[in-house]
Each structure stands twice: as structure tokens, then as C-alpha cells.
Scaffold this motif. Structure first.
Motif, PDB file in Angstrom:
ATOM      1  N   UNK A 107      46.401 121.251  54.898  1.00 45.84           N
ATOM      2  CA  UNK A 107      47.241 120.050  54.997  1.00 45.84           C
ATOM      3  C   UNK A 107      46.407 118.823  54.615  1.00 45.84           C
ATOM      4  N   UNK A 108      47.084 117.799  54.143  1.00 44.26           N
ATOM      5  CA  UNK A 108      46.401 116.549  53.819  1.00 44.26           C
ATOM      6  C   UNK A 108      45.872 115.903  55.104  1.00 44.26           C
ATOM      7  N   UNK A 109      44.889 115.029  54.947  1.00 39.58           N
ATOM      8  CA  UNK A 109      44.246 114.423  56.100  1.00 39.58           C
ATOM      9  C   UNK A 109      45.241 113.643  56.964  1.00 39.58           C
ATOM     10  N   UNK A 110      46.140 112.889  56.351  1.00 37.05           N
ATOM     11  CA  UNK A 110      47.136 112.136  57.123  1.00 37.05           C
ATOM     12  C   UNK A 110      48.036 113.087  57.897  1.00 37.05           C
ATOM     13  N   UNK A 111      48.387 114.215  57.302  1.00 34.78           N
ATOM     14  CA  UNK A 111      49.222 115.204  57.985  1.00 34.78           C
ATOM     15  C   UNK A 111      48.469 115.810  59.158  1.00 34.78           C
ATOM     16  N   UNK A 112      47.186 116.115  58.985  1.00 38.95           N
ATOM     17  CA  UNK A 112      46.387 116.658  60.093  1.00 38.95           C
ATOM     18  C   UNK A 112      46.313 115.650  61.240  1.00 38.95           C
ATOM     19  N   UNK A 113      46.182 114.383  60.915  1.00 38.43           N
ATOM     20  CA  UNK A 113      46.164 113.329  61.927  1.00 38.43           C
ATOM     21  C   UNK A 113      47.483 113.303  62.697  1.00 38.43           C
ATOM     22  N   UNK A 114      48.593 113.432  61.983  1.00 36.79           N
ATOM     23  CA  UNK A 114      49.912 113.439  62.623  1.00 36.79           C
ATOM     24  C   UNK A 114      50.097 114.668  63.500  1.00 36.79           C
ATOM     25  N   UNK A 115      49.630 115.814  63.018  1.00 40.67           N
ATOM     26  CA  UNK A 115      49.721 117.052  63.803  1.00 40.67           C
ATOM     27  C   UNK A 115      48.900 116.919  65.078  1.00 40.67           C
TER      28      UNK A 115
ATOM     29  N   UNK B  33      48.945 105.762  56.710  1.00 37.69           N
ATOM     30  CA  UNK B  33      48.137 106.964  56.905  1.00 37.69           C
ATOM     31  C   UNK B  33      48.873 107.954  57.792  1.00 37.69           C
ATOM     32  N   UNK B  34      50.163 108.163  57.477  1.00 36.36           N
ATOM     33  CA  UNK B  34      50.982 109.131  58.202  1.00 36.36           C
ATOM     34  C   UNK B  34      51.802 109.938  57.199  1.00 36.36           C
ATOM     35  N   UNK B  35      52.353 111.037  57.664  1.00 32.52           N
ATOM     36  CA  UNK B  35      53.266 111.845  56.861  1.00 32.52           C
ATOM     37  C   UNK B  35      54.596 111.086  56.774  1.00 32.52           C
ATOM     38  N   UNK B  36      55.316 111.163  55.643  1.00 25.49           N
ATOM     39  CA  UNK B  36      56.598 110.457  55.530  1.00 25.49           C
ATOM     40  C   UNK B  36      57.588 110.783  56.658  1.00 25.49           C
ATOM     41  N   UNK B  37      57.549 112.003  57.176  1.00 22.22           N
ATOM     42  CA  UNK B  37      58.435 112.353  58.294  1.00 22.22           C
ATOM     43  C   UNK B  37      58.148 111.476  59.510  1.00 22.22           C
ATOM     44  N   UNK B  38      56.887 111.200  59.773  1.00 20.73           N
ATOM     45  CA  UNK B  38      56.519 110.373  60.928  1.00 20.73           C
ATOM     46  C   UNK B  38      57.047 108.952  60.731  1.00 20.73           C
ATOM     47  N   UNK B  39      56.954 108.430  59.516  1.00 19.63           N
ATOM     48  CA  UNK B  39      57.504 107.100  59.237  1.00 19.63           C
ATOM     49  C   UNK B  39      59.018 107.105  59.437  1.00 19.63           C
TER      50      UNK B  39
ATOM     51  N   UNK C 120      45.699 103.162  68.779  1.00 20.26           N
ATOM     52  CA  UNK C 120      45.507 104.508  69.309  1.00 20.26           C
ATOM     53  C   UNK C 120      45.207 105.468  68.167  1.00 20.26           C
ATOM     54  N   UNK C 121      44.248 106.335  68.367  1.00 22.31           N
ATOM     55  CA  UNK C 121      43.876 107.301  67.337  1.00 22.31           C
ATOM     56  C   UNK C 121      43.756 108.676  67.983  1.00 22.31           C
ATOM     57  N   UNK C 122      44.461 109.685  67.470  1.00 24.13           N
ATOM     58  CA  UNK C 122      44.468 110.996  68.134  1.00 24.13           C
ATOM     59  C   UNK C 122      43.102 111.658  68.224  1.00 24.13           C
ATOM     60  N   UNK C 123      42.254 111.482  67.213  1.00 23.74           N
ATOM     61  CA  UNK C 123      40.943 112.134  67.260  1.00 23.74           C
ATOM     62  C   UNK C 123      40.086 111.561  68.371  1.00 23.74           C
ATOM     63  N   UNK C 124      40.169 110.249  68.595  1.00 23.23           N
ATOM     64  CA  UNK C 124      39.417 109.644  69.694  1.00 23.23           C
ATOM     65  C   UNK C 124      39.937 110.150  71.038  1.00 23.23           C
ATOM     66  N   UNK C 125      41.260 110.263  71.143  1.00 24.39           N
ATOM     67  CA  UNK C 125      41.855 110.760  72.387  1.00 24.39           C
ATOM     68  C   UNK C 125      41.455 112.214  72.635  1.00 24.39           C
ATOM     69  N   UNK C 126      41.425 113.024  71.588  1.00 23.26           N
ATOM     70  CA  UNK C 126      41.052 114.431  71.738  1.00 23.26           C
ATOM     71  C   UNK C 126      39.576 114.600  72.079  1.00 23.26           C
ATOM     72  N   UNK C 127      38.742 113.705  71.602  1.00 22.13           N
ATOM     73  CA  UNK C 127      37.306 113.789  71.863  1.00 22.13           C
ATOM     74  C   UNK C 127      37.014 113.749  73.360  1.00 22.13           C
ATOM     75  N   UNK C 128      37.850 113.070  74.117  1.00 17.95           N
ATOM     76  CA  UNK C 128      37.635 112.928  75.559  1.00 17.95           C
ATOM     77  C   UNK C 128      38.307 114.023  76.382  1.00 17.95           C
ATOM     78  N   UNK C 129      38.860 115.019  75.727  1.00 10.19           N
ATOM     79  CA  UNK C 129      39.566 116.086  76.436  1.00 10.19           C
ATOM     80  C   UNK C 129      38.807 117.400  76.309  1.00 10.19           C
TER      81      UNK C 129
END
Length: 194
Positions: free
Chosen positions: A43-51, A111-117, A4-13
Motif C-alpha cells: 500500500x502507498x504510505x498515505x494509505x498505510x498511515x490511514x490504516x 496525506x490521506x487516502x481519498x476514501x478518508x477525505x 495527531x499522528x497514528x505512528x506517534x500514538x502507536x509508539x507509546x502502546x
């Protein structure tokens, strides 16, 4: 297998707008025409992905948390857990933990923020814990010797960060290692005949 990838999911919304801000933080704004997610470009790219994942799950659940309080905090924890689960599938987590020497290195690999891990580790199901602690799954997956696997696992579970995130799992892994050590060589650990 596609993860699952958030950007792909957002593209369809079509009902969700993404607005890039600079230095203003990230948030979701609910309005009559739909929803806007503001993401901080500093924010770093991984952080933007997590957000993006976090905010998309808020939208999917349909429960705004702008009021604050206990219910909002509970909802934030639920969204954090779901975002971490979607962003870090168990097979990728096992791979990252098998070779990384600390949580920040594992987060970077995932490819995530340490908080997400840390949230992912704190919210593992019993089956997922068994999978990670289980010898065969990781050894088969990574073609790694048992000695090397346990060396890396013990190095990870003795870090302060790992103990803070899942003390029960860390204790269990250390206890199992001590048991294996005693079984291999009882004289060496003071359990032999004297």
C-alpha cells in the motif's frame, strides 16, 4: 499546533505489535498477549498511515468487528469517521480545499487516502461546514482574494466527487453563489427591468 499522528500514538502502546505483510491486506488481530496490526507494505504510505489510524481507533474503542453484520458495519462507520477527523483537522482541510481542484489532489495534499477525505467531508459537523463555507476564515488564513476563493470553491463543489460526498453542502454553496451573482448584477441574470 501539533496534529495527531497514528505512528506517534502507536509508539507509546507496548500492547500493540505492528507486523508488515506483503499483498495480504491490513487487519487487526486480537489475542491474549495484546493486539497485532497487520499492514500491507504494498500500500502507498498515505494509505498505510490511514490504516494505522483506523486500526488504532478500533483498539481504543475495544469493539472487535470480525463477526460482521449490522453492528459491525455501524462500528466501521464510526471508526472511519473518527480516523478521518483525527487525520484531517479542519484547518488543514480548509487549506487543501482552498487550492485543490479535485478531491484526489486534496487527499494527496492532506496525506490521506481519498476514501478518508470523502468520509471527513461526509461527516462534517454544522460548525465545520459553516467554517468551510464561511468567507472570513479562509480569506484571513490564506490571504486570498474573494474572487479567487469563490472561483476555487465553485470549481470544487461542482465536481461529481464533491456532490456525491456532501450534496447538501455543494447545493448550499452553489445557491449562495447564485444569490451573490443576482445581487451584483440583476440585469445580467434576467432579473432587471425590461
Amino acid at each position: 499546533m501539533t496534529h495527531w499522528h497514528p505512528w506517534r500514538a502507536l509508539r507509546n502502546r507496548a500492547d500493540i505489535d505492528i507486523v508488515w505483510t506483503r499483498g495480504e491486506g491490513s487487519r487487526t488481530i486480537w489475542h491474549d498477549q495484546g493486539v497485532t496490526i497487520e499492514i500491507d507494505t504494498t500500500a502507498l504510505q498515505a494509505t498505510r498511515r490511514c490504516v494505522a489510524a483506523h486500526e488504532l481507533i478500533h483498539i481504543e474503542r475495544g469493539i472487535p468487528t470480525n463477526g460482521g453484520g449490522v453492528l459491525a458495519a455501524r462500528e466501521e462507520r464510526r471508526v472511519d469517521a473518527e480516523a478521518a477527523r483525527r487525520l484531517i483537522p479542519i484547518d488543514r482541510l480548509a487549506h487543501a480545499l482552498a487550492w485543490s481542484t479535485n478531491p484526489h489532489e486534496a487527499a494527496e495534499e492532506l496525506w490521506v487516502h481519498p476514501h478518508v477525505l470523502s468520509v471527513r467531508l461526509a461527516t462534517l459537523t454544522d460548525d465545520e461546514r459553516d467554517h468551510l463555507a464561511g468567507r472570513g476564515a479562509i480569506l484571513d488564513l490564506f490571504d486570498m482574494s474573494a474572487v479567487r476563493y469563490y472561483q476555487r470553491l465553485l470549481a470544487l463543489v461542482t465536481t461529481r466527487e464533491a456532490i456525491e460526498h456532501d450534496p447538501m453542502l455543494c447545493s448550499r454553496v452553489r445557491r449562495q453563489a447564485a444569490h451573490r451573482q443576482r445581487a451584483r448584477n440583476p440585469e445580467r441574470v434576467g432579473l432587471g427591468r425590461g
